[in-house]
Scaffold this motif. Structure first.
Motif, PDB file in Angstrom:
ATOM      1  N   ASN A 187      39.429  42.019  34.267  1.00  0.00           N
ATOM      2  CA  ASN A 187      41.627  42.336  33.751  1.00  0.00           C
ATOM      3  C   ASN A 187      41.862  43.465  33.994  1.00  0.00           C
ATOM      4  O   ASN A 187      41.660  44.175  34.581  1.00  0.00           O
ATOM      5  N   ILE A 188      43.557  42.800  34.255  1.00  0.00           N
ATOM      6  CA  ILE A 188      44.714  43.507  35.404  1.00  0.00           C
ATOM      7  C   ILE A 188      45.273  43.256  34.074  1.00  0.00           C
ATOM      8  O   ILE A 188      46.553  42.864  34.086  1.00  0.00           O
ATOM      9  N   GLY A 189      45.362  44.736  33.092  1.00  0.00           N
ATOM     10  CA  GLY A 189      45.958  45.212  32.380  1.00  0.00           C
ATOM     11  C   GLY A 189      46.775  46.447  32.653  1.00  0.00           C
ATOM     12  O   GLY A 189      47.872  46.459  34.555  1.00  0.00           O
ATOM     13  N   GLY A 190      47.446  47.723  32.099  1.00  0.00           N
ATOM     14  CA  GLY A 190      47.826  48.614  32.718  1.00  0.00           C
ATOM     15  C   GLY A 190      46.812  49.070  34.177  1.00  0.00           C
ATOM     16  O   GLY A 190      47.380  49.404  34.934  1.00  0.00           O
ATOM     17  N   ILE A 191      45.964  49.066  33.826  1.00  0.00           N
ATOM     18  CA  ILE A 191      44.656  49.384  34.601  1.00  0.00           C
ATOM     19  C   ILE A 191      43.405  47.789  34.891  1.00  0.00           C
ATOM     20  O   ILE A 191      43.524  47.297  33.868  1.00  0.00           O
ATOM     21  N   ALA A 192      42.618  48.263  35.965  1.00  0.00           N
ATOM     22  CA  ALA A 192      42.289  46.862  36.530  1.00  0.00           C
ATOM     23  C   ALA A 192      40.581  47.394  36.010  1.00  0.00           C
ATOM     24  O   ALA A 192      40.311  48.587  36.558  1.00  0.00           O
ATOM     25  N   VAL A 315      24.735  42.315  44.659  1.00  0.00           N
ATOM     26  CA  VAL A 315      25.276  40.523  44.562  1.00  0.00           C
ATOM     27  C   VAL A 315      26.691  40.786  44.560  1.00  0.00           C
ATOM     28  O   VAL A 315      27.672  40.695  44.569  1.00  0.00           O
ATOM     29  N   GLU A 316      26.167  39.046  44.757  1.00  0.00           N
ATOM     30  CA  GLU A 316      27.227  38.601  45.689  1.00  0.00           C
ATOM     31  C   GLU A 316      27.961  37.480  44.571  1.00  0.00           C
ATOM     32  O   GLU A 316      27.290  36.227  44.542  1.00  0.00           O
ATOM     33  N   VAL A 317      29.560  37.385  44.695  1.00  0.00           N
ATOM     34  CA  VAL A 317      29.925  36.701  43.562  1.00  0.00           C
ATOM     35  C   VAL A 317      30.542  35.365  43.857  1.00  0.00           C
ATOM     36  O   VAL A 317      30.705  35.232  45.007  1.00  0.00           O
ATOM     37  N   ASP A 318      29.805  34.592  42.746  1.00  0.00           N
ATOM     38  CA  ASP A 318      30.274  33.161  43.486  1.00  0.00           C
ATOM     39  C   ASP A 318      31.842  32.728  42.733  1.00  0.00           C
ATOM     40  O   ASP A 318      32.103  31.589  43.126  1.00  0.00           O
ATOM     41  N   GLU A 319      32.517  33.501  41.673  1.00  0.00           N
ATOM     42  CA  GLU A 319      33.616  33.549  40.922  1.00  0.00           C
ATOM     43  C   GLU A 319      34.032  34.295  39.972  1.00  0.00           C
ATOM     44  O   GLU A 319      33.612  35.092  40.188  1.00  0.00           O
ATOM     45  N   ILE A 320      35.798  34.475  39.751  1.00  0.00           N
ATOM     46  CA  ILE A 320      36.538  35.249  39.755  1.00  0.00           C
ATOM     47  C   ILE A 320      36.895  34.750  38.649  1.00  0.00           C
ATOM     48  O   ILE A 320      37.567  33.473  38.616  1.00  0.00           O
ATOM     49  N   ILE A 321      36.895  35.724  37.707  1.00  0.00           N
ATOM     50  CA  ILE A 321      37.425  35.021  36.317  1.00  0.00           C
ATOM     51  C   ILE A 321      38.934  36.690  35.892  1.00  0.00           C
ATOM     52  O   ILE A 321      38.230  36.848  35.082  1.00  0.00           O
ATOM     53  N   THR A 347      40.673  33.739  32.310  1.00  0.00           N
ATOM     54  CA  THR A 347      39.659  32.809  31.419  1.00  0.00           C
ATOM     55  C   THR A 347      40.381  31.712  30.788  1.00  0.00           C
ATOM     56  O   THR A 347      39.369  31.226  28.966  1.00  0.00           O
ATOM     57  N   ASP A 348      41.497  31.194  30.251  1.00  0.00           N
ATOM     58  CA  ASP A 348      42.020  30.541  29.696  1.00  0.00           C
ATOM     59  C   ASP A 348      41.277  28.810  29.828  1.00  0.00           C
ATOM     60  O   ASP A 348      41.113  28.017  28.413  1.00  0.00           O
ATOM     61  N   GLU A 349      40.713  28.943  31.222  1.00  0.00           N
ATOM     62  CA  GLU A 349      39.892  27.338  30.789  1.00  0.00           C
ATOM     63  C   GLU A 349      38.706  27.881  30.621  1.00  0.00           C
ATOM     64  O   GLU A 349      37.453  26.927  30.232  1.00  0.00           O
ATOM     65  N   PHE A 350      38.447  29.312  29.324  1.00  0.00           N
ATOM     66  CA  PHE A 350      37.338  29.105  28.218  1.00  0.00           C
ATOM     67  C   PHE A 350      37.066  29.652  27.661  1.00  0.00           C
ATOM     68  O   PHE A 350      36.789  29.956  26.577  1.00  0.00           O
ATOM     69  N   GLY A 351      38.602  29.125  26.970  1.00  0.00           N
ATOM     70  CA  GLY A 351      38.876  28.744  25.291  1.00  0.00           C
ATOM     71  C   GLY A 351      39.624  30.491  24.910  1.00  0.00           C
ATOM     72  O   GLY A 351      39.544  30.260  23.436  1.00  0.00           O
ATOM     73  N   ILE A 352      39.884  31.296  26.114  1.00  0.00           N
ATOM     74  CA  ILE A 352      40.032  32.720  25.653  1.00  0.00           C
ATOM     75  C   ILE A 352      41.254  32.690  26.968  1.00  0.00           C
ATOM     76  O   ILE A 352      41.171  33.049  27.695  1.00  0.00           O
TER      77      ILE A 352
END
Length: 394
Positions: A187-192, A315-321, A347-352
């Motif tokens: 989440n990139i708001g005022g703070i990430a 943990v190596e990540v596979d994707e970023i949301i 997140t829109d792709e997940f309905g949020i």
């Protein structure tokens, strides 16, 4: 009152309003959602959401009262009630637009406006004290709206030795966990901040923390140089060139390499840090566009550096949301793909909605409170134990 609470707990689904006004003090996000079940069975359906910008004078008043050197206790006291009134007004306008009557709403979850977040312990009169203060009193919201309200979510965690932030990771766990992929929910708001959800994770496997500034530094610089609230689509950053010298100076900020659990805010990345950037930029003779490009790059650099230091070894990540205002900054999104080299989704792709995610989160957290479910995560906040968060106001 107990009967009312039990009835509310049993109701399924519930229509809940979530409220969020972030560190940037730009305005309020109001999300109206239908929440089914609770805990790991939670399902969320977004009915609608709306953003209300704060009046420029109000924004200045909030920011002035978020700095110890310019805050006034009488203004904070009045703001506490004023913001609650503005929140309720915004709720009614949103419901009206969606054709929903206030009497149809079961619950409100309000984050409040943070004016001080002090997760570092200090000793006062022999007591060790951490503290956090969000204003926009939930008791006032409940009385003026006639709708039960859950607020003061951060307090319980801080009381138990936690940082009181971030709280979104529990929501991320409920909504975005996967059996097949290691995910980084950013989440990139005022703070990430990001949440690491390794595949098949349990709640105590969740790892999350603030990584540094999100849009806060860029927004402040945009206001100073271009009299704009933010860099729309990252257009100004795209015109500039990243200065490695300035980036390296910014990268020395102690928060970047501080071990989690950790959380931050205006105290670390507010006016003092911005003034320091201006000094360095003057020494390096940088154009405003170059400064914006470098500050934008720094947000992503800090996200990646935190991942590299504290996540990647395990943990190596596979994707970023991604969600938050930064999701609309193309320069930031390209930089993310460049640093991580994995698919970047929204997140829109997940309905949020990526714009309303945090408001939706506090609607879901309010549902967890009413259901009696703990919603802090010890590994994230550093609290001694898991606990039900928030106070319930009728």
């Amino acid at each position: 009152m107990i009967e009312k609470l039990l009835k509310l707990k049993e109701k399924n689904p519930k229509i809940i309003v979530g409220l969020m006004s972030g560190t940037s003090a730009d305005g309020i996000d109001v999300a109206v959602v239908k929440v089914y079940n609770s805990g790991t069975k939670t399902k969320v359906e977004t009915l609608g959401w709306k953003t209300f910008a704060f009046d420029e004078g109000l924004k200045k008043m909030i920011l002035r009262n978020s700095q110890p050197e310019t805050s006034k206790v009488d203004e904070i006291c009045r703001l506490n009630f004023l913001l609650a009134q503005i929140y309720v007004d915004s709720i009614f306008k949103t419901l009206d637009e969606l054709g929903i009557k206030p009497s149809e709403v079961d619950l409100i979850g309000s984050h409040g406006q943070t004016i001080q977040h002090l997760p570092n312990e200090v000793e006062i009169f022999g007591y060790k004290v951490k503290a956090t203060l969000q204003i926009g009193d939930p008791g006032v919201i409940a009385k003026l709206s006639g709708i039960p309200t859950v607020g003061n979510f951060r307090v319980g965690d801080v009381a138990l030795g936690g940082e009181g932030a971030p709280l979104v990771p529990y929501f991320d766990y409920l909504v975005f966990r996967s059996n097949k992929l290691n995910r980084l929910v950013l989440n990139i708001g005022g703070i990430a901040n990001f949440t690491i959800l390794k595949k098949n994770c349990d709640v105590e496997d969740v790892f999350a923390f603030d990584t540094g500034p999100g849009n806060m530094v860029v927004d402040s610089l945009m206001k100073l140089f271009f009299d704009r609230e933010f860099d729309e689509n990252g257009e100004i950053a795209q015109k500039g060139k990243v200065s490695d010298d300035l980036l390296q100076k910014m990268a020395q900020h102690p928060f970047i390499n501080k071990k989690p659990p950790k959380s931050t805010g205006r105290e670390e990345f507010g006016s003092n840090f911005v003034n320091q950037i201006l000094k360095w930029s003057e020494e390096l003779s940088l154009s405003p566009e170059d400064i914006i490009a470098t500050a934008t790059e720094f947000t992503v650099y800090a996200i990646y550096k935190n991942y590299e230091n504290f996540v990647k070894p395990n943990v190596e990540v596979d994707e970023i949301i991604v969600s938050g205002g930064g999701a609309r900054n193309k320069f930031m999104m390209w930089a993310l793909e460049r640093y991580f080299n994995v698919p970047v989704k929204f997140t829109d792709e997940f309905g949020i909605s990526s714009d309303a995610k945090e408001a939706i989160c506090f609607a879901v957290l309010a549902n967890e409170t009413i259901s009696g479910n703990p919603s802090n995560i010890k590994s994230v906040t550093g609290a001694r134990e898991r606990t039900v968060l928030g106070g319930i106001y009728f």
